[in-house]
Structures are given as structure tokens and as C-alpha cells.
Scaffold this active site. Structure first.
Site, PDB file in Angstrom:
ATOM      1  N   HIS A  32       0.825  -1.211   0.000  1.00 12.43           N
ATOM      2  CA  HIS A  32       0.000   0.000   0.000  1.00 12.43           C
ATOM      3  C   HIS A  32       0.863   1.266   0.000  1.00 12.43           C
ATOM      4  CE1 HIS A  32       0.841   0.692   4.289  1.00 12.43           C
ATOM      5  NE2 HIS A  32       0.728  -0.617   4.409  1.00 12.43           N
ATOM      6  N   ARG A  33       2.185   1.105  -0.010  1.00 14.18           N
ATOM      7  CA  ARG A  33       3.090   2.262   0.028  1.00 14.18           C
ATOM      8  C   ARG A  33       3.719   2.498  -1.343  1.00 14.18           C
ATOM      9  NH1 ARG A  33       7.399   0.741   3.497  1.00 14.18           N
ATOM     10  NH2 ARG A  33       8.221   2.814   3.048  1.00 14.18           N
ATOM     11  N   LYS A 192       4.427 -20.772  18.569  1.00 14.22           N
ATOM     12  CA  LYS A 192       5.872 -20.732  18.848  1.00 14.22           C
ATOM     13  C   LYS A 192       6.335 -19.298  19.095  1.00 14.22           C
ATOM     14  CE  LYS A 192       6.832 -19.149  14.580  1.00 14.22           C
ATOM     15  NZ  LYS A 192       7.620 -17.955  14.172  1.00 14.22           N
ATOM     16  N   ARG A 256      12.047 -11.496  15.364  1.00  9.75           N
ATOM     17  CA  ARG A 256      11.598 -10.254  15.996  1.00  9.75           C
ATOM     18  C   ARG A 256      10.902 -10.537  17.335  1.00  9.75           C
ATOM     19  NH1 ARG A 256       7.426  -8.614  11.227  1.00  9.75           N
ATOM     20  NH2 ARG A 256       9.219  -9.331  10.043  1.00  9.75           N
TER      21      ARG A 256
END
Length: 342
Positions: A32-33, A192, A256
Site C-alpha cells: 500500500h506504500r 511458537k 523479531r
């Protein structure tokens, strides 16, 4: 050769686009960018997400969803869990033919407690696909983008549909297995992330390998307990989307969820951690969803409950670890026996 649309130009969507392009498919990567689309099309890089990788020129970025899916034979959904319903609603407005529909998103919706494939089937009429395919397994986008050896699994309600996805992706760097247990494949991939948060918290607190090994092992027991209560095969959690994904996500700086957990273990608050990450940390929402599911299913998940306390109730990480270490005595094989007998 197929025309394939990949919806979501983050690190994982971009990495999967590289796999598809290497297999000589024409790949349309939707974002969308506009700035990101221009960077991909003009410079053949996705600097924010996979800065070390040059993208094949056959990957073309689109910001117009209708153009991205026009005449494609397959669509791969790789957007965050919280965006799945909205993207599906947009998609059904512009799609005018049947496709092979694959998702590679690892999460559970904390509001409806639905898996991603369930959300897709609720939002997308079955006129557009036969069965949803799930792609999951131990697969850091950074390594896939560099074409390092990676093995994943795909699952669907029908083997034929799963094999269509397998054929799209499999190559000498990216090995794809099939697994008939779609519930287990999705749950393993989502749950997980909770244990990876815990592994990061443990390391952030300064605990050693002993603590992390225990957390991973007992975390796998929790995942299997919840999964089997929801109809999964216990064998699934011994495979790629269970123990495989658990190992890679709990032990790598690429993860992350691990990195977010590490910062939490060092005393940073959740809001600051998420702002610093700059990318979706699926384990946060999934922790809340799994905690609710454990109550609904009557399944004991002490690690998940402890991480839920840290994330949403302001509990101190060290206090939660102390609580886990001082629980009542148990027989280790009791869990395994219960899971296998379900």
C-alpha cells in the site's frame, strides 16, 4: 510458469516473492506504500525489510490491488494477522476468477480466537478458491532471501490443493513438504512466537542456556496440549511447524519475537519495545489469543499465562520466572502421555 500475486511486501512477503521468481513465475508484489513500490521497481531492493538482497527483475510491485491480482493463478497472503480480514474484504471486491489461495501468516486473532485460514474463509466467498493453503515452518526471511537452505511445510483440507502450492514454491534452496493437519500446522506456527518471546525474556534477564532449553521444551508441551485439544495430531508438533519453527524462532537474532522478548527482559516496557521494533511482533497478540483459548479449552499453559502477565498485566519478568520455577511437583511424562492419548 504461473502469474502469482503476493499480498504484503514486508520481509516474509518479499522473501517468498524471491522464491517464486527463482522458479520462473511472474510475481506481483502488492504494497500500500507507493514509495516502497517505486523502490522495488526502479532499484530492485526492499531496503527497510531485506536490505542485503537484490530482487529479481521479474518481481513487479503494485499499489493497485485490482491490477496486482488480474489474471493471476495464485495469491499468497503475507499480511499481519490483524490485517487479514480487511485485505480479504478488499480482495473479494476486485477478484473475478478462482485462484489457489495460500497464506503464510503466523498468528491467531485475539478477538474471535480464529486461526488465519478460518478468518479467510469467513471473509472470502468459496467461489474464489477451493481450499485455503497454509505455508509454515522454520524460515527466517533474511535467510530465504539469501537463498540459504530452508525447509517448510504446506497444508490444506485437500492434498491436491496443498500439492499445487508445493509445486509453486519448491526448488533447490526451498524444500516444501506437505502435511494434512492444517489445524496443527497453523497453531504450531502461531504459538511458537509466544515461546520465542519467553526465550528472549529469559536471555534479557541474564539467564543461561539451561533456562532457555527448559522453556523451549516445556513450551512445546504447552503447544501440543492446546493443539491436540483443538483436534491436531500430536505428531505435527514434532515436525517442521512445531519443534522446527520453535528452535529457529527461540534461538536467532533474526526473530523479531525473540528480540522483543529480550528487550522486555531487560526492563523496557511493551509500548517502547514495539515502537523500537518498527515491525509487527505477532507473538504479542497471539499470547493474548492463546491465553483465552487455554481458558476456553480447559488446557493448562503456565508459560503462556506468565508471558500474558508480563505483556498485559504489568508483572515483572523475574517474578513470573520465579513463579514458574516454584510450581508444584509434576511427572514429566504425564504431559506426553496425556497428549498421545487424546
Amino acid at each position: 510458469m504461473a502469474n502469482v500475486a503476493v499480498l504484503g511486501a514486508g520481509s516474509w512477503g518479499t522473501a517468498l516473492s524471491i522464491v517464486l521468481a527463482d522458479n520462473h513465475h511472474d510475481v506481483r508484489l502488492w504494497t500500500h506504500r507507493e514509495e516502497q513500490a517505486n523502490e522495488i521497481n526502479e532499484s530492485h531492493i526492499n531496503k527497510k525489510y531485506l536490505k542485503e538482497v537484490s530482487l529479481p527483475e521479474s518481481i513487479v510491485a503494485y499499489t493497485d490491488l485490482k491490477q496486482a491480482v488480474q489474471d493471476v493463478t495464485a495469491i499468497v497472503l503475507v499480511v499481519p494477522t490483524k490485517a487479514i480480514r480487511d485485505v480479504c474484504r478488499q480482495l473479494q471486491k476486485v477478484l473475478d476468477h478462482k485462484v489457489t489461495l495460500i497464506h503464510a501468516t503466523k498468528g491467531i486473532d485475539p478477538d474471535s480466537l480464529k486461526r488465519v485460514s478460518e478468518m479467510i474463509t469467513e471473509e472470502m466467498p468459496s467461489d474464489f478458491y477451493d481450499d485455503v493453503v497454509v505455508l509454515s515452518g522454520p524460515s527466517h526471511a533474511e535467510e530465504v532471501g539469501l537463498r540459504q537452505p530452508t525447509t517448510v511445510t504446506v497444508s490444506s483440507e485437500t492434498m491436491k490443493t496443498a500439492e499445487l502450492a508445493q509445486d509453486l514454491f519448491i526448488n533447490e534452496h526451498f524444500r516444501v513438504y506437505t502435511n494434512p493437519d492444517i489445524v496443527g500446522v497453523e497453531l504450531g506456527g502461531a504459538l511458537k512466537n509466544i515461546i520465542a518471546l519467553g526465550a528472549g525474556i529469559s536471555d534479557g534477564l541474564g539467564y543461561g542456556d539451561n533456562a532457555k532449553a527448559a522453556l523451549i521444551t516445556r513450551g512445546l508441551a504447552e503447544i501440543a496440549r492446546l493443539g491436540t485439544s483443538m483436534g491436531s495430531s500430536p505428531l505435527t508438533f514434532a515436525g517442521l511447524t512445531g519443534v522446527g519453527d520453535l528452535i529457529v524462532t527461540c534461538t536467532s537474532q533474526h526473530s523479531r519475537n525473540y528480540r522483543a522478548g529480550y528487550m522486555l527482559g531487560q526492563g523496557q516496557d511493551l509500548e517502547d519495545v514495539l515502537e523500537h521494533m518498527g515491525m509487527v511482533v505477532e507473538g504479542v497478540r497471539t499470547t493474548n489469543a492463546a491465553y483465552k483459548l487455554s481458558k476456553e479449552q480447559g488446557v493448562e499453559m503456565p508459560i503462556t499465562a506468565g508471558i500474558e502477565q508480563i505483556l498485559f498485566q504489568g508483572a515483572e519478568a523475574k517474578d513470573v520466572v520465579d513463579q514458574l520455577m516454584t510450581r508444584g511437583r509434576r511427572h514429566e511424562m504425564e504431559d506426553l502421555t496425556n497428549v498421545l492419548s487424546d
